[in-house]
Design a protein around this motif. Structure first.
Motif, PDB file in Angstrom:
ATOM      1  N   GLY A 111       0.849  -1.187   0.000  1.00 20.33           N
ATOM      2  CA  GLY A 111       0.000   0.000   0.000  1.00 20.33           C
ATOM      3  C   GLY A 111       0.884   1.236   0.000  1.00 20.33           C
ATOM      4  N   GLU A 112       0.587   2.195  -0.840  1.00 15.77           N
ATOM      5  CA  GLU A 112       1.412   3.400  -0.979  1.00 15.77           C
ATOM      6  C   GLU A 112       1.310   4.296   0.252  1.00 15.77           C
ATOM      7  N   ILE A 113       2.438   4.901   0.596  1.00 13.45           N
ATOM      8  CA  ILE A 113       2.478   5.947   1.623  1.00 13.45           C
ATOM      9  C   ILE A 113       2.648   7.276   0.905  1.00 13.45           C
ATOM     10  N   PHE A 114       1.821   8.240   1.303  1.00 12.44           N
ATOM     11  CA  PHE A 114       1.847   9.564   0.689  1.00 12.44           C
ATOM     12  C   PHE A 114       1.946  10.586   1.812  1.00 12.44           C
ATOM     13  N   ILE A 115       3.020  11.358   1.836  1.00 16.68           N
ATOM     14  CA  ILE A 115       3.198  12.402   2.856  1.00 16.68           C
ATOM     15  C   ILE A 115       3.073  13.750   2.160  1.00 16.68           C
ATOM     16  N   LYS A 116       2.018  14.459   2.516  1.00 18.59           N
ATOM     17  CA  LYS A 116       1.712  15.715   1.839  1.00 18.59           C
ATOM     18  C   LYS A 116       2.578  16.873   2.332  1.00 18.59           C
ATOM     19  N   ARG A 117       2.517  17.944   1.584  1.00 19.59           N
ATOM     20  CA  ARG A 117       3.328  19.145   1.773  1.00 19.59           C
ATOM     21  C   ARG A 117       3.320  19.630   3.216  1.00 19.59           C
ATOM     22  N   ASN A 118       4.517  19.972   3.684  1.00 19.98           N
ATOM     23  CA  ASN A 118       4.732  20.638   4.959  1.00 19.98           C
ATOM     24  C   ASN A 118       4.406  19.777   6.188  1.00 19.98           C
ATOM     25  N   ALA A 119       4.345  18.459   6.005  1.00 17.48           N
ATOM     26  CA  ALA A 119       4.115  17.578   7.156  1.00 17.48           C
ATOM     27  C   ALA A 119       5.422  17.424   7.944  1.00 17.48           C
ATOM     28  N   TRP A 120       5.287  17.118   9.212  1.00 13.12           N
ATOM     29  CA  TRP A 120       6.434  16.888  10.096  1.00 13.12           C
ATOM     30  C   TRP A 120       6.216  15.544  10.773  1.00 13.12           C
ATOM     31  N   ILE A 121       7.133  14.624  10.516  1.00 11.07           N
ATOM     32  CA  ILE A 121       7.062  13.281  11.069  1.00 11.07           C
ATOM     33  C   ILE A 121       8.136  13.184  12.153  1.00 11.07           C
ATOM     34  N   GLY A 122       7.720  13.015  13.413  1.00 11.59           N
ATOM     35  CA  GLY A 122       8.635  13.042  14.551  1.00 11.59           C
ATOM     36  C   GLY A 122       9.525  11.814  14.655  1.00 11.59           C
ATOM     37  N   ALA A 123      10.472  11.875  15.566  1.00 10.74           N
ATOM     38  CA  ALA A 123      11.460  10.812  15.777  1.00 10.74           C
ATOM     39  C   ALA A 123      10.784   9.492  16.128  1.00 10.74           C
ATOM     40  N   ILE A 141       1.273  17.002  11.807  1.00 10.11           N
ATOM     41  CA  ILE A 141       2.421  16.581  12.611  1.00 10.11           C
ATOM     42  C   ILE A 141       2.096  15.223  13.208  1.00 10.11           C
ATOM     43  N   VAL A 142       3.067  14.308  13.104  1.00  9.00           N
ATOM     44  CA  VAL A 142       2.959  13.010  13.767  1.00  9.00           C
ATOM     45  C   VAL A 142       3.970  13.023  14.906  1.00  9.00           C
ATOM     46  N   ALA A 143       3.468  12.927  16.139  1.00 11.77           N
ATOM     47  CA  ALA A 143       4.312  13.028  17.337  1.00 11.77           C
ATOM     48  C   ALA A 143       5.277  11.847  17.421  1.00 11.77           C
ATOM     49  N   ALA A 144       6.403  12.081  18.057  1.00 11.87           N
ATOM     50  CA  ALA A 144       7.457  11.080  18.199  1.00 11.87           C
ATOM     51  C   ALA A 144       6.913   9.759  18.735  1.00 11.87           C
ATOM     52  N   ASN A 145       7.482   8.682  18.203  1.00  9.45           N
ATOM     53  CA  ASN A 145       7.183   7.298  18.616  1.00  9.45           C
ATOM     54  C   ASN A 145       5.757   6.850  18.354  1.00  9.45           C
ATOM     55  N   SER A 146       5.044   7.536  17.493  1.00  7.83           N
ATOM     56  CA  SER A 146       3.683   7.130  17.128  1.00  7.83           C
ATOM     57  C   SER A 146       3.734   6.065  16.039  1.00  7.83           C
ATOM     58  N   THR A 147       2.649   5.288  15.960  1.00  9.61           N
ATOM     59  CA  THR A 147       2.466   4.327  14.874  1.00  9.61           C
ATOM     60  C   THR A 147       1.198   4.723  14.142  1.00  9.61           C
ATOM     61  N   VAL A 148       1.346   5.050  12.853  1.00  4.04           N
ATOM     62  CA  VAL A 148       0.215   5.546  12.071  1.00  4.04           C
ATOM     63  C   VAL A 148      -0.340   4.403  11.226  1.00  4.04           C
ATOM     64  N   THR A 149      -1.598   4.034  11.505  1.00  7.98           N
ATOM     65  CA  THR A 149      -2.242   2.912  10.831  1.00  7.98           C
ATOM     66  C   THR A 149      -3.364   3.352   9.899  1.00  7.98           C
ATOM     67  N   LYS A 150      -3.786   4.623  10.012  1.00  9.70           N
ATOM     68  CA  LYS A 150      -4.881   5.165   9.197  1.00  9.70           C
ATOM     69  C   LYS A 150      -4.483   6.542   8.684  1.00  9.70           C
ATOM     70  N   ASP A 151      -5.163   6.987   7.634  1.00  3.92           N
ATOM     71  CA  ASP A 151      -4.904   8.308   7.071  1.00  3.92           C
ATOM     72  C   ASP A 151      -5.029   9.399   8.133  1.00  3.92           C
ATOM     73  N   VAL A 152      -4.174  10.394   7.999  1.00  4.02           N
ATOM     74  CA  VAL A 152      -4.180  11.563   8.876  1.00  4.02           C
ATOM     75  C   VAL A 152      -4.672  12.744   8.046  1.00  4.02           C
ATOM     76  N   PRO A 153      -5.726  13.455   8.498  1.00  4.44           N
ATOM     77  CA  PRO A 153      -6.211  14.597   7.721  1.00  4.44           C
ATOM     78  C   PRO A 153      -5.216  15.767   7.735  1.00  4.44           C
ATOM     79  N   ASP A 154      -5.479  16.764   6.927  1.00  6.43           N
ATOM     80  CA  ASP A 154      -4.681  17.986   6.912  1.00  6.43           C
ATOM     81  C   ASP A 154      -4.799  18.706   8.254  1.00  6.43           C
ATOM     82  N   ASN A 155      -3.729  19.419   8.629  1.00 12.05           N
ATOM     83  CA  ASN A 155      -3.755  20.401   9.725  1.00 12.05           C
ATOM     84  C   ASN A 155      -4.126  19.835  11.093  1.00 12.05           C
ATOM     85  N   VAL A 156      -3.546  18.689  11.439  1.00 14.03           N
ATOM     86  CA  VAL A 156      -3.778  18.127  12.772  1.00 14.03           C
ATOM     87  C   VAL A 156      -2.454  17.619  13.347  1.00 14.03           C
TER      88      VAL A 156
END
Length: 187
Positions: free
Chosen positions: A130-142, A157-172
């Motif tokens: 499954g493709e991963i798409f990281i949109k403009r100006n996102a910040w993926i933490g350590a 922004i994805v906070a440090a040590n998080s595991t992302v299993t579902k789409d993240v909307p804009d501006n959160v």
């Protein structure tokens, strides 16, 4: 490589013994040589980008900055925008495709995983993607892990040590395992 990615996206499972499975492993072995070379000794960012161009088979904008070591298991299915920063020990498992748009920040030890094994024990050595798409100006933490099929929204922004299993909307901002929205950004 584009044709291979298109073929992968058209099938649900890649099974051991399939012609495409063998093709993938030949490319993977060639990539391993380049990964050893890029991570061996000091290199300027310009030299790193030349290696990334060999690894991806695509031109990389000079505004991209990458810290070593950098890992990718396949290499050919990564697309970079401009003004991207990738910190140390990033791992891209990119068979399913990784697209990173402009102005993205990736913290140290980020893992982008576009491949999964099949749940059925008889087919377990096989793969799904499954493709991963990281949109403009996102910040993926350590230490963040982003799993197959996920899109990270613009400015998010994805906070440090998080595991992302579902789409993240804009501006959160999302955090945790699995990552959940903890704040909406005022943009």
């Amino acid at each position: 490589m584009k044709k291979l990615l298109e073929r992968i996206k058209e099938i649900d499972e890649i099974l051991v013994g399939d012609e495409i499975f063998e093709e993938i492993h030949i490319i993977k072995e060639e990539n391993e040589k380049l990964i050893c070379e890029i991570n061996n000794g000091y290199k300027t960012n310009e030299e790193r980008l030349k290696f990334l161009e060999k690894i991806t088979g695509k031109e990389i904008d000079k505004s991209v900055v990458i810290s070593l070591p950098f890992q990718t298991d396949f290499g050919k299915h990564i697309t970079f925008g401009k003004n991207i920063f990738i910190n140390k020990e990033a791992m891209f498992t990119d068979l399913g495709g990784i697209t990173i748009e402009d102005n993205v920040l990736l913290g140290p030890r980020v893992s982008l995983i576009t491949v999964n094994h099949i749940i059925d024990p008889i087919k377990r050595r096989g793969l799904t993607t499954g493709e991963i798409f990281i949109k403009r100006n996102a910040w993926i933490g350590a230490g963040v892990t982003i799993l197959a099929g996920v899109t990270i929204g613009e400015n998010s922004i994805v906070a440090a040590n998080s595991t992302v299993t579902k789409d993240v909307p804009d501006n959160v901002i999302v955090a945790g395992t699995p990552a959940k929205i903890i704040k909406k950004l005022k943009i």
